[in-house]
Motif scaffolding. Sequence first.
Motif, mmCIF file in Angstrom:
data_model
loop_
_atom_site.group_PDB
_atom_site.id
_atom_site.type_symbol
_atom_site.label_atom_id
_atom_site.label_comp_id
_atom_site.label_asym_id
_atom_site.label_seq_id
_atom_site.Cartn_x
_atom_site.Cartn_y
_atom_site.Cartn_z
ATOM 1 N N ASP A 21 11.585 19.075 -26.454
ATOM 2 C CA ASP A 21 12.178 19.546 -27.880
ATOM 3 C C ASP A 21 11.035 19.819 -28.861
ATOM 4 O O ASP A 21 10.039 19.185 -29.118
ATOM 5 N N PRO A 22 11.050 21.273 -29.308
ATOM 6 C CA PRO A 22 9.895 21.687 -30.104
ATOM 7 C C PRO A 22 9.649 20.682 -31.403
ATOM 8 O O PRO A 22 8.524 20.708 -31.798
ATOM 9 N N LYS A 23 10.856 20.154 -31.811
ATOM 10 C CA LYS A 23 10.544 19.036 -32.883
ATOM 11 C C LYS A 23 9.700 18.117 -32.800
ATOM 12 O O LYS A 23 8.971 17.462 -33.718
ATOM 13 N N ASN A 24 9.673 17.456 -31.705
ATOM 14 C CA ASN A 24 8.681 16.430 -31.459
ATOM 15 C C ASN A 24 7.803 16.555 -29.981
ATOM 16 O O ASN A 24 6.916 15.494 -29.782
ATOM 17 N N SER A 25 7.569 17.899 -29.534
ATOM 18 C CA SER A 25 7.031 18.251 -28.289
ATOM 19 C C SER A 25 6.096 19.494 -28.713
ATOM 20 O O SER A 25 5.510 20.060 -27.471
ATOM 21 N N TYR A 26 5.891 19.798 -29.794
ATOM 22 C CA TYR A 26 5.331 21.105 -29.942
ATOM 23 C C TYR A 26 4.071 20.765 -31.030
ATOM 24 O O TYR A 26 4.401 20.489 -32.116
ATOM 25 N N THR A 27 2.921 21.192 -30.900
ATOM 26 C CA THR A 27 1.809 21.250 -31.748
ATOM 27 C C THR A 27 2.083 21.822 -33.155
ATOM 28 O O THR A 27 1.381 21.470 -34.241
ATOM 29 N N GLY A 28 2.944 22.958 -33.096
ATOM 30 C CA GLY A 28 2.992 23.737 -34.235
ATOM 31 C C GLY A 28 2.136 24.976 -34.248
ATOM 32 O O GLY A 28 2.317 25.892 -35.294
ATOM 33 N N THR A 29 1.345 24.934 -33.444
ATOM 34 C CA THR A 29 0.096 26.041 -33.471
ATOM 35 C C THR A 29 0.493 26.868 -31.808
ATOM 36 O O THR A 29 0.357 26.378 -30.913
ATOM 37 N N PRO A 30 0.934 28.147 -32.188
ATOM 38 C CA PRO A 30 0.999 28.886 -30.902
ATOM 39 C C PRO A 30 0.177 28.989 -29.871
ATOM 40 O O PRO A 30 -1.063 28.801 -30.416
ATOM 41 N N TYR A 31 0.377 29.391 -28.638
ATOM 42 C CA TYR A 31 -0.676 29.790 -27.619
ATOM 43 C C TYR A 31 -1.433 31.009 -28.229
ATOM 44 O O TYR A 31 -0.990 31.948 -28.684
ATOM 45 N N PRO A 32 -2.843 30.906 -28.208
ATOM 46 C CA PRO A 32 -3.605 31.973 -28.882
ATOM 47 C C PRO A 32 -3.366 33.379 -28.408
ATOM 48 O O PRO A 32 -3.464 34.319 -29.264
ATOM 49 N N PHE A 33 -3.240 33.455 -27.093
ATOM 50 C CA PHE A 33 -2.856 34.713 -26.464
ATOM 51 C C PHE A 33 -1.880 34.919 -25.385
ATOM 52 O O PHE A 33 -2.276 34.268 -24.447
#
Length: 828
Positions: free
Chosen positions: A498-510
């Motif tokens: 779940d992006p709410k609790n498993s995502y750092t908030g910063t997208p993959y750079p490239f």
Amino acid sequence: MGSLFRSEEMALYQLFLQSEAAYATVSELGELGLVQFEDLNPNVNAFQRKFVNEVRRCDEMERKLRFLEKEIKKAEIPMLDTGDNPEAPAPREMIDLEASFEKLEKELREVNDNAETLKKNYLDLTELKHILRKTQTFFDERETLLETESMSRALIPEDQLAGRPGVHLGFVAGVILRERMPAFERMLWRACRGNVFLRQAEIETPLEDPVTGDYVYKTVFIIFFQGDQLKSRVKKICEGFRASLYPCPETPADRREMAIGVMTRIEDLNTVLSQTQDHRQRVLVAAAKNIKSWFIKVRKIKAIYHTLNMFNLDLTQKCLIAECWIPVADLETIHLALRRGTERSGSSLPPILNRMDVKKVPPTYNRTNKFTNGFQNLVDSYGVATYREVNPAPFTIITFPFLFAVMFGDLGHGVLMTIFAAWMVIRERVLAAKKIESEIWNIFFGGRYIILLMGLFSMYTGLIYNDTFSKSINIFGSSFYVNLSVPEIMAEKEHMLDPKNSYTGTPYPFGLDPVWMISDNKITFFNAYKMKISIIIGVIHMLFGVILGLWNHSYFKRAMNIYCEFIPQIIFLVFLFGYLCLMVFHKWVSYSAQFTGRFSEACAPSILITFINMVLMKSAETTGNECESMMFAGQEGIQKFLVIIALLCVPWMLLAKPFLLRSQNKKRVALLTNLDHNGIDHEDHEISSETHGGGHGGAEEFDFTEVMIHQGIHTIEYVLGSVSHTASYLRLWALSLAHAQLSEVLWSMVMRIGLSATDWTGGIMLWVIFTAWAALTVSILVVMEGLSAFLHTLRLHWVEFQSKFYEGAGYIFTPFSFDKLAESSEAE
């Protein structure tokens, strides 16, 4: 810059040449390759032109050179090709060339005739030698048979044998092709009713045919018979089967003496043949050193006289008049070439070059180099650009490999394609010098720069997709993390991050996050992403094509086309499909799983449903309690406004231009009528008008119905094409998805088998499986999929892009050039 994006400005010039200087001047222009001559004698037969005798002499020289070339190749002598490009010889040198070629041909034909005669004699003596050897055994058997009287009883009737005990059998001996022997034997048996006795023996070594030079197998035969009637019949059968008959003495002493004489003559013939072949070899080796340059000289002479046949003679027969298309930018260079030609000929009168004002449509000339030539050929395959209209080739250099890479995007496959193309580019001089005749290779080599850019762009899109042989590369570390304990992970097979609790908030750079390549729902994500990207790229591509149409209208000063075609076209496309792209970007930016309320992922509307409701002017339904039917305030009103304006553009495109043209035509008719009443010649007045076809010659040529039908077809094509062409760009998504899935299937079905082995046999198995996987990757994913993506990219450029601005109704500039003459001769 103008010559890069448009064809060169051309002008028709009239060229006056003194007859003595015409040859040298045309030769200089041929070396330059910037002048296209017009045929001023289109109705004159080719055999009635002034320089027809010179052209015939060149044809005769070419025939002699082809004969020499054939003999050189037959002798397997390498022909020296230094790469030199000799100048066209002077007319007086043509006589020396003719004499040299005549002498060479005569000498070579005499040598060939002598060699053929000697080989024929050698063959006859060799066959006679074999007959004398083989028949000795036959005659020994004959003596035995005569003693037992078995053959005599078989061939001579009882009454004759009883009355004439001293009867001897006649015979003929000869040689026949081995494959004809069965039919020959059957024919003898049937025609002679079994009253002959045939013996045969095969010659073990093959014999050379003096005419064809092929080696054939033959058989020696001897036929015994009784009576002149059978003798005549046997000889006719031998003649019909092309058997060679030779005299053969009956006594052993005579046969032995003849054999000694035959062996002596064979030895003498061998000596003469060897000397003849040595002489022939020397002649051909000497000719092989110069034959390439001879061919170039003769073809240049022939091309010059062929061009001179397109000129006209003045009344005094001392001046030649030509008309030619010349690039205006190269006028100074052409003047220098004319001056050099005059100096070479020793003429005192310089050539005169006058510009002509004509209404002919000039040819289209786009300057290219080895890099841009391939892209220009892609455009010209659809149709040569109309004179001075926008040339799509410079833009194709970027858009073609990019659209290809969107469908082909894979870093590993792009690397393979780039390596192959880079090898051809780096070694292009060596590879071009080899002059490989394979058609497939020449296609690849001619498009080496296209393949290089396609490979580089595929590497870029492969990094964007994060796809390398169906595997991802984790360079920067995934932005997703697993927020679960080990027991929770082991308890269930699948878990949702779940992006709410498993995502750092910063997208993959490239590019895409590598975690998507190992997820089970990656196809759903990739489908949505690639489908939207395809539509956005397609709309931008089509908008760019429409804007290039504005550039054409501005250049040709077609103000009516700008107001009646370009403006409604751009409004229709932007208000519908441009708005669709804006909704895609708005959805990507405004909705997220980390947001709550109306901007949460659950409230994100379907772009497709929203667009359909917009076109149907139907209100959207609310998807949840916290969700709203519209993506932003005032969306419904804006959408209705956009649809209404887009629909109004249809009658704008359909009706505005025909009625404006009719109004202009009425004014022109009224003006011409006033001029006629006042007695003024209206041909002296410039009356400009703009029509659907770019202009009409007079008022009677205007047909409102025809203009209306033409504009209706154009409007329907654009309106329906905007919809179908936008959908056509979905092939970018479809082929990209298919390529990725094929790559994944090939890895899982082939490569994974070799990697799954755990014992020592796994290393051996991996070598074998890797070979199979590599072969399938290159043949299917790189070659076949690459060809498929290439063809789809070609269609997107020809139909979806170029149809927005490109007429392609011109004709190519074909200058008189010795370089192109050499290329065509090599192709033959």
